[in-house]
Scaffold this active site. Structure first.
Site, short mmCIF file in Angstrom:
data_model
loop_
_atom_site.label_atom_id
_atom_site.label_comp_id
_atom_site.label_asym_id
_atom_site.label_seq_id
_atom_site.Cartn_x
_atom_site.Cartn_y
_atom_site.Cartn_z
N ASN A 42 0.86 -1.17 0.00
CA ASN A 42 0.00 0.00 0.00
C ASN A 42 0.91 1.23 0.00
O ASN A 42 1.46 1.60 1.03
CB ASN A 42 -0.89 -0.04 1.24
CG ASN A 42 -1.83 1.15 1.32
OD1 ASN A 42 -1.80 2.04 0.49
ND2 ASN A 42 -2.67 1.15 2.34
N ARG B 157 -2.58 -2.08 -3.50
CA ARG B 157 -3.77 -1.24 -3.31
C ARG B 157 -3.64 -0.02 -4.21
O ARG B 157 -2.66 0.72 -4.14
CB ARG B 157 -3.85 -0.78 -1.86
CG ARG B 157 -4.99 0.15 -1.65
CD ARG B 157 -4.94 0.82 -0.31
NE ARG B 157 -6.10 1.68 -0.17
CZ ARG B 157 -6.16 2.66 0.72
NH1 ARG B 157 -5.16 2.90 1.52
NH2 ARG B 157 -7.24 3.39 0.80
N HIS C 38 -12.65 3.39 -0.15
CA HIS C 38 -12.71 2.34 0.89
C HIS C 38 -13.45 1.10 0.38
O HIS C 38 -14.01 0.33 1.16
CB HIS C 38 -13.46 2.82 2.16
CG HIS C 38 -12.80 3.93 2.91
ND1 HIS C 38 -13.50 5.00 3.40
CD2 HIS C 38 -11.52 4.13 3.26
CE1 HIS C 38 -12.67 5.82 4.02
NE2 HIS C 38 -11.45 5.32 3.94
N ARG D 298 -10.83 16.36 7.32
CA ARG D 298 -11.55 16.74 6.09
C ARG D 298 -12.96 17.22 6.41
O ARG D 298 -13.61 16.67 7.29
CB ARG D 298 -11.64 15.54 5.14
CG ARG D 298 -10.32 15.15 4.52
CD ARG D 298 -10.44 13.89 3.69
NE ARG D 298 -9.49 12.89 4.15
CZ ARG D 298 -9.53 11.60 3.83
NH1 ARG D 298 -10.48 11.15 3.03
NH2 ARG D 298 -8.63 10.77 4.30
N GLU E 119 -8.28 -4.71 5.33
CA GLU E 119 -8.11 -4.42 3.90
C GLU E 119 -6.96 -5.23 3.31
O GLU E 119 -7.03 -5.67 2.15
CB GLU E 119 -7.89 -2.92 3.71
CG GLU E 119 -9.17 -2.14 3.97
CD GLU E 119 -8.99 -0.64 4.06
OE1 GLU E 119 -8.49 -0.17 5.10
OE2 GLU E 119 -9.35 0.06 3.10
#
Ligand code: ADP
Length: 397
Positions: free
Chosen positions: A7, A90, A179, A240, A383
């Site tokens: 990743n 990923r 996601h 965010r 993940e």
């Protein structure tokens, strides 16, 4: 099979070596500050974790450090690189080109590159990571697993923005969602946990971490999700803003003489619960602040939970029914307060939380009462394991 999951961020590289037969993690680690100075943290399970400062001018150098760490006679995990059967990468943005994971070929690399302007911070780093792995492990099959792919099943009414249609036609401006690996993994597990064929279920997955998104999963397919063209949209997050009135940009620009780029940076890095509380982006700090009477920490938590609650209501309405909800990721798995407040007063929808069971942290558990029509579960996400599973499926086909 041994699968290396990679990743890559712009200045970091996280990795796990997974035994796909037992689904156990063999080793894992992280390279940080790539291109700045460089630091590797590595742990082979059952051995000591260690950290080394090492010059990592680029991702190529970082991959070399990772492979050397895995091969280390003392603290490593494998005797030869030939033990790595496949690599799963990923990839953040697959645009409309990828609705599934794919074996990486030159054409796939070119197609990922074409998505670069949709994720200018992430996709180029992902591509560099792939090339670095190819250079060090020639001939090893590699698979790309996209954050956006799971959401490619959304109907056009869910992914189309009400702006001139030419912007979609010319620039592919639309909702993509992120996601996806987590939403797919958790929704499948949730269906198993409630003992139903996922094809006959209507589920909501709340992935609440530093970045947060909520997805409506109808019959195993994503039909709507809270993030948009970029991961800035939807829920308020650590730093965010999530959804705001788009006219706020021009308003701030006028008041403070800031450029669109500067304001976008503020919306990405200085907003969310961090900007609201003025204390932290970490929900543990907000919990502590609220307990100490800090009203802006209370407000940040309230704004976040209220937003989660509204998505639950909206997505139940979108699907016309609801069987179960999963809470996952750092906050979803570990924050009873957020789970409780986000689902408060939803008895009219058949959602009733058992406050004692809800105290669970980091473990798979049903947290709704037995009488609750809608089952609510904590389902830890994974993940890396999801990427490893996809990788094995594709390379053994
Ligand atoms: P990322 O999106 O960066 O992967 P995470 O999923 O780790 O983020 O989520 C980070 C958030 O999860 C933080 O706000 C933190 O408060 C919360 N969190 C993570 N682990 C724990 C824990 N063990 N206990 C309480 N909160 C946690």
């Amino acid at each position: 099979m041994k699968v290396l999951v990679i990743n890559c961020g712009s200045s970091s590289l996280k990795y796990q070596l997974i035994d796909s037969d037992t689904e156990a993690v063999i080793a894992k680690g992280l390279c940080e500050r790539i291109g700045i100075d460089g630091k590797l943290t590595h742990q082979t399970m059952g051995k000591d974790k260690y950290t080394v400062d090492a010059a990592m001018p680029d991702h190529n150098a970082a991959v070399k450090f990772v492979l050397d760490a895995l091969l280390d006679t003392d603290k490593g995990a494998i005797a030869s690189l030939s033990e790595i059967d496949a690599v799963g990468h990923r990839i953040v943005h697959g645009g409309e080109k990828f609705a599934n994971s794919v074996v990486i070929t030159d054409e796939v690399m070119a197609a990922i590159e074409e998505c670069n302007d949709l994720a200018p911070l992430h996709n180029p780093a992902n591509l560099i990571g792939i090339r670095a792995c190819q250079a060090h492990m020639p001939g090893v099959p590699m698979v790309a697993v996209f954050d956006t792919a799971f959401h490619q099943t959304m109907p056009d009414k869910a992914y189309t923005y009400a702006i001139p249609y030419e912007y979609y036609e010319n620039y592919k401006i639309r909702r993509y969602g992120f996601h996806g690996t987590s939403h797919s993994f958790v929704s499948k597990r949730l269906a198993e946990l409630i003992g139903r064929d996922i094809k006959d279920t209507k589920l909501i997955v709340c992935h609440l971490g530093n970045g947060s998104s909520i997805t409506a999963v109808d019959g195993g397919k994503s039909v709507d999700t809270s993030m948009g063209l970029t991961p800035l949209a939807g829920l308020p997050m650590g730093t965010r803003s999530g959804d705001i009135d788009p006219a706020i940009l021009e308003f701030i620009a006028g008041k403070e003489g800031k450029s669109v780029e500067e304001i976008t940076t503020i919306l990405n890095k200085k907003s969310g619960v961090s900007g609201l509380s003025g204390v932290s982006s970490d929900f543990r700090d907000l919990d502590a602040g609220m307990k100490d009477g800090n009203d802006r920490c209370r407000l940040a938590l309230d704004v976040f939970c209220y937003s989660v609650k509204k998505y639950i209501g909206a997505y139940a309405a979108a699907m016309g029914d609801l069987d179960a909800i999963a809470f996952t990721a750092g906050i979803g798995e570990n924050n009873p307060y957020v789970r409780r407040v986000s689902t408060m007063d939803l008895s009219f929808m058949g959602i009733d939380i058992d406050e004692t069971k809800n105290e669970i942290r980091g473990e798979e558990q049903k947290i709704s009462t037995d009488a609750s029509k809608v089952q609510v579960w904590v389902v830890p996400t994974n993940e890396e394991l999801a990427i490893a599973r996809e990788t094995v499926e594709l390379v053994t086909k």
